[in-house]
Every structure is written in C-alpha cells, then in structure tokens.
Design a protein around this motif. Structure first.
Motif: not given
Length: 156
Positions: A7-15
């Motif tokens: 999984r990606d780090n939480p908050g690493a990708s933003k919609k």
C-alpha cells in the motif's frame, strides 16, 4: 510482506478535484470561475492582452537582424571525410563537392560545401570546395594534400 499487502503511505496520493460536477463537490455550479466576464467563458482568455495598454512584448526594444540573402553551407568535418576514405566510399585522390554528394557524405550542396577541421585527417588528398576553415586547410596540408577554396571570401 506479500504483493497484495503493498500500500502507498497514507496521504501520499490525493484524489484530483473534479471541477463543476454539482454542489456536493465543493466546486460546483460555476466551477471556481466566478460570475460572468471573459475569464468565465471557455477558451477566450486573451494571452498577453493588457486591457488596451501597450502590451509588454510591444514595449520592449527589438534587437538583431536576419539577413534575407544569407548563404548557408553544407558543413563537413575532416574526420568524416577520413572515415569515408577508410571505408572505401571516397577515393583519396581528388575530392570535389559532387563526389561528396555521390558518396552520401553530404545530402545537398546548398550554397556550397564548407570543410571544418574536426577530427583526424591522414589521407593525402586534394579537396576542392566552396569554403574551408584555416585549421582545415592546415590539417590537409600537414597530411600531404591540398585543400583549394573556390572563393576566398568563404575562407575564414
């Protein structure tokens, strides 16, 4: 760790914000463009227009000049001529602009062929071209050949 646990780090990708997709989106109705006016319309914000004031690109001074009848020469380096001689595509005896074209070294003559001194030249050859640099003339003479220039104005 397994591949399905990556999984990606939480908050690493933003919609991304979907603009103008209803009131619930937070950017609904006019899509953040405000009310009326040129910039609210699609594709009509004039770039470089300053509301009737003289635009910056017209206020700044223009510099330089492009000569309309400037000569453009096909440029050949001595190293390439030597390579073609080594490969047997050129005869080292006498080399003219036409032999350079027929060998495939120069595509088209333009206003003439100009020889520059980049690369090593060891063949004893007589070369007749429109223009040449002083270093190229010296390099051919040092190898025991001769480089003749058609008009002296082109030799620099």
């Amino acid at each position: 760790m397994k591949l399905n646990e990556l999984r990606d780090n939480p908050g690493a990708s933003k919609k991304r914000m979907r603009v103008a997709r209803g009131p619930g989106s937070g950017k609904g109705k006019m899509g953040g463009r405000g009310i009326k006016g040129q910039k609210s319309r699609s594709g009509v914000s004039i770039n470089g227009y300053e509301g009737g004031q003289m635009p910056l690109y017209q206020r700044l001074p223009k510099r330089g000049f492009n000569k309309p009848n400037r000569k453009s020469y096909a440029v050949v380096n001595l190293g390439l001529i030597q390579k073609f001689i080594d490969e047997g595509k050129l005869e080292a005896g006498s080399i003219t602009e036409d032999t350079l074209i027929s060998s495939g070294l120069v595509r088209r003559k333009l206003d003439g062929v100009r020889v520059l001194a980049k690369g090593d030249f060891t063949a004893k050859a007589t070369i007749a071209v429109t223009g040449a640099s002083k270093a190229a003339v010296d390099a051919v003479a040092k190898a025991g050949g001769a480089l003749t220039v058609a008009n002296t104005a082109a030799a620099e």
